[in-house]
Every structure is written in structure tokens, then in C-alpha cells.
Design an enzyme around this catalytic site. Structure first.
Site, PDB file in Angstrom:
ATOM      1  CB  CYS A 130      29.946  16.738 -13.904  1.00 39.04           C
ATOM      2  SG  CYS A 130      31.538  17.559 -14.654  1.00 39.04           S
ATOM      3  CG  HIS A 131      26.130  15.631 -13.574  1.00 36.42           C
ATOM      4  ND1 HIS A 131      26.882  15.511 -14.947  1.00 36.42           N
ATOM      5  CD2 HIS A 131      26.294  16.620 -13.448  1.00 36.42           C
ATOM      6  CE1 HIS A 131      26.925  17.214 -15.255  1.00 36.42           C
ATOM      7  NE2 HIS A 131      25.980  17.635 -15.021  1.00 36.42           N
ATOM      8  N   GLY A 132      28.267  12.428 -11.301  1.00 37.18           N
ATOM      9  CA  GLY A 132      28.913  10.561 -10.470  1.00 37.18           C
ATOM     10  C   GLY A 132      28.546   9.391 -11.197  1.00 37.18           C
TER      11      GLY A 132
END
Lengths: 422, 211
Positions: B175-177
């Protein structure tokens, strides 16, 4: 509101008017209401938004008659019952789902219009703030609505957005987690969450309708702003709302509906995400979680910040900043037509929002390959976020005081008639 | 209307004046019985409103039925070294990973002080326990963590030698690394904390009770 010019024509009309002057209210607000004679195309979106609210409420009430708010049955009640079994269910569902996108498209045009012509400036601060409230309520409503079909994006979107509150843990330990459990009614997004989101999704549009009433009231006290941004000085500057603007708004409403229905009939899933046709699975997150297009710029800002708490604060701050715009703009001139510098910064801001939206639609680790060099998009989002806040909190107050504005016309009538002579 | 009535009052009739009705008196004299009644009434009303609001707020918290389902027992005998199995616990994915000696060694090679989150986040230990690998497990071979990224709640993807995810051999949240290591500790990205270790115990050599 200005002095009422309504005169009841019949005896019954007079009798009624003395007891409940509602016909007078409608007449003063939408018939004789004096409107600047120079409103252009960009002013039709208020009427379009009213139409969209009605469309969403009517289609929503119908969908609620067939929808089942339960983690086991929700997906089936949408994809099988409504889409395949209920007569015209597919049509009503697509009108509702695409209606959300059209609603946001119209509201963004409406908001940028207000920014460009300085419609938030005195004496219309309350009008603008009510508009921001409507926008925030729309965002909440759309978020709740997106969860209801209980597909993968519904579920994981709900998880990510409600988890924003867990950032509070970094200020007061465990409070954020307690809030997320309270929002979910469970230890994770589940049945309890879906039920309450359905309840709120049904409630909020009526709250929006109420605030829209206040918004129109607050509009009708000072009257419309206009593309010149100068005050109405007399009757020569205005025309009655009916028939001049009813026909103009009506015409563009028809065009907008054609545009809208083109999506409903020919590309109903254009704005959708294919992952939402997979039933919610709490154990598997889709590889790319993307919010609906209208939230992408804010999503990009959230991802641009490598710290969870600050990322969430930036996201919330970006929305709340809008509330302060009436006081951040220090210029005495409303319309960007007479503000050469602000006009350029405005268009840069509009481009910035689109850029942030683009970055938000890409994966978290996406990069542009420019001549063999990888340029991570996250940096684009960082510059974009910087400009978003810089535009409101630095440029607006600073430019407003220093900019050399172009001379304003004497009056609306004079400007309109001068234009006609050329 | 109001003005018309007022103008009919003869000027020589004195206004009926209560002793505390004038501004001058109100600022000079002690609080009166009326002030006390105002404050007492307001306080009672505020308390009543607060008490009445509580059921409406608390109804949103997890119900007793949800709380009753809060613990599970699982059999982990079939899990092979290097393999992760996902169970469902409290609506969340629960990762049970049988770590290889190489993965354990990698997790032990890093000092807790070098980690973004130096705390073990292990419900079986005290809150201040450091995030050493030993503090993240009960038996080194078995890593048990809640599969919820501490950023915004996505389920991270497991990294295997065949299909590496991120650079630390543990998990990557798409999703956001956020990247986690083989002890489920955050190493890179926006997530603020290590993956949570739930309260659990071995009820047999290959049996776990979680929650």
C-alpha cells in the site's frame, strides 16, 4: 435578503401568504432574485450540484430498498440482486455510482470557480465555509457509500481510512487504537462497521441538504459574486433569476446530464476499480489500494510523507486549510481577472492538484525514467504538497498585499455594455 | 411593534428594577442565589447530557459477542521451514512463520538500537522491552505476528527467497511501501511500529493459543 417584491395575485394567495409566506420565499429566492447580469458558464455548477444531490438521494433510497447491510450478504445483494435480478437495478446502481463521480466533478469546478473569482472574500466568508462543510460531508458520504458493496476496495479502503485515526497513538499511546476499535465496533473492519456505515451513508445526504439550504441562504444575503468580482451597484447591474438564469442553468444541466449518462450507459465502470468486483477478503490486501479519483490528490499527500503521524496531519491540514482561505487572501480585489500574478499562481495550483491526483493514482514506488535516471514520483508528490500549502499559507497572504492589480471597471453594467460595443 | 409599545410608556413611571438586575450591581456585589441556581442547573444539565450521551457512544465499541470470539487455537504442525501460514484472529490476518536458521541469523544480526522502532511490541512482555529478536518470539523458529501493517492496516506480502519483497527478507506492504525484516520489525517506510506480537502461548509442541 433584499426587499420582497412578491405580490399575491389571488385572494387565496393573499390569505396563504399572511399565514405561511413560502410562495413568497420561493419567488424571492428563485424568480425575482436579482442576479448579476454577467454570470458566465462557470456559475451553472451550483444548480448542477443541487440536481446531483437530488439524483443521489432518489437513487440511493431506491437502492436501500434492495441492499442488505451485512458482511455475508452485502456483496451478493449488490452484484446479484441489484445488478441482475431487480428490475432496472443495474441502471439505478450505475446512476448512483457514477453520480458520485459527477457530483465531485461538479463540486471541484464549483470550488475552483470560487477560488478564481474570489467568491470567498468578504462579505461571503460564511458562504464559502458552509461550502467547505458540504464538501467534507460529501467526502464522508462518498467514503461510507464506497464501502457498502463490500468488495476488496471497499474493505481495504475502509481499513486504510479508519486506520488514519490510529496515528493518534503517536501523540497519546493507545488512544488512536481505541478510536479505531470504536469506529469499527470490532477489532477489524467487519459486520458492525458495514452496518454503521450504511446508517451514516443514509443519514448524511439529508444533513448535506440542510447545509445546502444554509449555503443558498448565505448566498442570497450578499447576492452572487460575479466574474468581475465587483459589487452590484444598482438594478442596471442585475437581471431577475427567472427566466435568465433558470434557462441558462437548465440548458447546461441538460448538457451535464448527457455527459453523465454517457458514462452510465457506455462506460459504467470507467471510474470504478476492478478489484471491487472481488468480494471483501480480510486476509488479502489488493496489491494496489487506490481511492476513488476524487480523493487521489489527498492520498498522494498522505503517501508523500515518510512519517505516519505527519502524513495524516498533512492530509487533514490540506482539507482544513480551505476553511481559512477567506482570511489568507489579503487582496482587496476579488477576481483573478484583475490579478495578473494570482491568475498564474491559480492555474499552477489547478495543475498541481491534477499532478497530485496523477501521482496518487500510481503505485507507492512508481518512478519516471528520464534519460536513464529514475525519478521517483514520491518526490513529485512532495513538491506538489509543498506548493499546495505554499499557495494558501504563503503566496495568498503575501501576493495579496504586493500585487499590482489591473483597474476595476466602474460597474457591471458599464463593463458589459462596453464589451458589447467592440 | 416593539418600539410602538415602548413609546407609550410614560416617562415618569420608574422601571421595576430587581436589586441584581443592573450591570453595576452585578459586578460589585457577591454572587447571588440566582447565580448559584443558574450554575447548579447548568452543571446538572451538562452532567445529564453527558450521561445520556454515553450509551450512544459506547454502543459503537466492540460488542460482547465480538469480545467473546477474541481467542483462537491453531495447529501449526504442517508448516514447513521457510513457510508462512495465515490464520484469522479478531478479524485480522495472523502470520505464523516457521523461520529458517538463515532468517533467524539475519534477524539477530541487527542491534535494537539501530531499528526505527526500538521496542519489541510483544504483548507477552513489558511495554519497554527492546526489539531484540529474542524478544519478538517465544521459540526462535516460530514467529507469530499480527499481519496488519502498522501504517494504515494493509496486509503485508511475505518475502521468500523465490519471490523477495523489499530488501529485508520479511514482508513488504504494497500500500505505502513499508518494509519489515524476518522478525517482523519495521526497517523502512512510513509504518511507525514493528508488527504486533499478539498474546499467545504454546499449548503443545505444535499447538498455539492466541489471544
Amino acid at each position: 435578503m433584499a426587499h420582497s417584491s412578491y405580490v399575491p395575485k389571488t385572494k387565496l394567495g393573499r390569505w396563504f401568504d399572511q399565514r405561511l409566506p413560502i410562495v413568497r420565499l420561493v419567488s424571492d429566492s428563485f424568480v425575482t432574485y436579482p442576479t448579476p447580469r454577467n454570470l458566465n458558464f462557470w456559475y451553472v455548477f451550483g444548480a448542477i450540484l443541487t440536481l446531483m444531490l437530488v439524483v443521489q438521494i432518489v437513487t440511493g433510497i431506491v437502492l436501500a430498498m434492495h441492499y442488505v447491510p451485512s458482511a455475508d450478504a452485502a456483496f451478493g445483494s449488490v452484484e446479484q440482486r441489484i445488478m441482475r435480478e431487480v428490475n432496472y437495478g443495474w441502471l439505478i446502481r450505475y446512476i448512483h455510482a457514477n453520480g458520485a463521480s459527477m457530483f465531485f466533478l461538479a463540486v471541484y469546478v464549483h470550488m475552483f470557480r470560487g477560488l478564481y473569482y474570489g467568491s470567498y472574500k468578504a462579505p461571503r466568508e460564511i458562504l464559502w465555509i458552509l461550502g467547505v462543510f458540504i464538501y467534507l460531508l460529501m467526502t464522508a458520504t462518498a467514503f461510507f457509500g464506497y464501502v457498502l458493496p463490500w468488495g476488496q476496495m471497499s474493505f481495504w479502503g475502509a481499513t486504510v481510512i479508519t486506520s488514519l485515526f490510529s496515528a493518534i497513538d503517536q501523540i497519546i499511546p493507545n488512544l488512536g487504537t481505541a478510536i479505531t476499535h470504536w469506529l469499527w465496533g470490532d477489532f477489524a473492519v467487519g459486520d458492525a462497521t458495514l452496518n454503521r456505515f450504511f446508517s451514516l451513508h443514509y443519514l448524511l445526504p439529508f444533513v448535506i441538504a440542510g447545509v445546502v439550504g444554509l449555503h443558498i441562504w448565505a448566498l442570497h444575503v450578499p447576492g452572487n459574486n460575479n466574474p468581475l468580482g465587483i459589487d452590484v451597484k444598482g438594478p442596471q447591474d442585475t437581471v431577475p433569476f427567472y427566466p435568465f438564469y433558470t434557462v441558462k442553468d437548465g440548458f447546461f444541466m441538460v448538457l451535464f446530464v448527457i455527459f453523465y449518462l454517457a458514462f452510465v450507459f457506455y462506460a459504467p465502470n470507467f471510474f470504478g476499480n476492478p478489484d471491487n468486483y472481488i468480494q471483501a477478503n480480510p486476509l488479502v490486501t489488493p496489491t494496489d489500494i487506490v481511492p476513488e479519483w476524487y480523493l487521489l490528490p489527498f492520498y498522494a499527500m498522505l503517501r508523500a510523507i515518510p512519517s505516519k503521524l505527519i502524513g495524516v496531519l498533512v492530509l487533514v491540514g490540506a482539507l482544513l486549510t480551505l476553511l481559512f482561505v477567506p482570511w489568507l487572501d489579503t487582496s482587496k480585489v476579488r477576481s483573478c481577472r484583475f490579478r495578473p500574478l494570482m491568475k498564474q499562481l491559480f492555474w499552477l495550483f489547478a495543475a498541481d492538484c491534477i499532478l497530485l491526483g496523477y501521482v496518487g493514482s500510481q503505485t507507492a514506488d512508481a518512478a519516471w525514467h528520464l534519460g536513464g535516471i529514475d525519478f521517483p514520483l514520491v518526490w513529485l508528490a512532495r513538491f506538489g504538497t509543498l506548493y499546495y500549502f505554499g499557495f494558501f499559507w504563503v503566496l495568498m497572504p503575501w501576493i495579496g498585499k504586493r500585487e499590482v492589480t489591473r483597474p476595476l471597471p466602474e460597474s457591471i453594467a458599464q463593463a458589459v455594455l462596453a464589451k458589447g460595443k467592440h | 411593534m416593539g418600539r410602538a409599545i415602548l413609546s407609550r410608556v410614560p416617562a415618569d413611571i420608574p422601571c421595576p428594577r430587581h436589586e441584581d438586575n443592573t450591570l453595576a450591581n452585578a459586578t460589585e456585589t457577591e454572587p447571588t442565589r440566582r447565580d448559584f441556581l443558574y450554575i447548579a442547573t447548568g452543571a446538572a444539565a451538562a452532567m445529564g447530557a453527558g450521561l445520556a450521551a454515553w450509551p450512544f457512544l459506547d454502543q459503537m465499541n466492540p460488542s460482547s459477542a465480538v469480545l467473546a470470539m477474541a481467542s483462537i487455537e491453531v495447529d501449526i504442525a504442517a508448516i514447513q521451514p521457510g513457510q508462512q501460514v495465515v490464520f484469522k484472529w479478531r478479524g485480522h490476518p495472523l502470520f505464523v512463520r516457521r523461520r529458517t536458521p538463515k532468517e533467524i541469523a539475519a534477524a539477530r544480526a541487527v542491534a535494537p538500537s539501530d531499528l526505527p522502532d526500538g521496542l519489541a511490541r510483544n504483548a507477552n512482555l513489558t511495554d519497554s522491552a527492546p526489539a531484540s529478536d529474542a524478544n519478538r518470539v517465544i521459540k526462535p523458529e516460530w514467529l507469530v505476528v499480527v499481519g496488519v501493517c502498522t501504517h494504515l492496516g494493509c496486509t503485508p506480502t511475505v518475502s521468500t527467497p523465490q519471490s523477495p519483497q523489499g530488501s529485508y527478507g520479511g514482508w513488504l506492504c504494497h500500500c505505502h511501501g513499508s518494509e519489515y525484516d524476518t522478525a517482523g520489525r519495521i526497517r523502512k517506510g512510513p509504518a511507525p511500529q514493528n508488527l504486533a506480537v499478539p498474546p499467545y502461548a504454546f499449548t503443545g509442541p505444535t499447538k498455539l493459543k492466541i489471544g
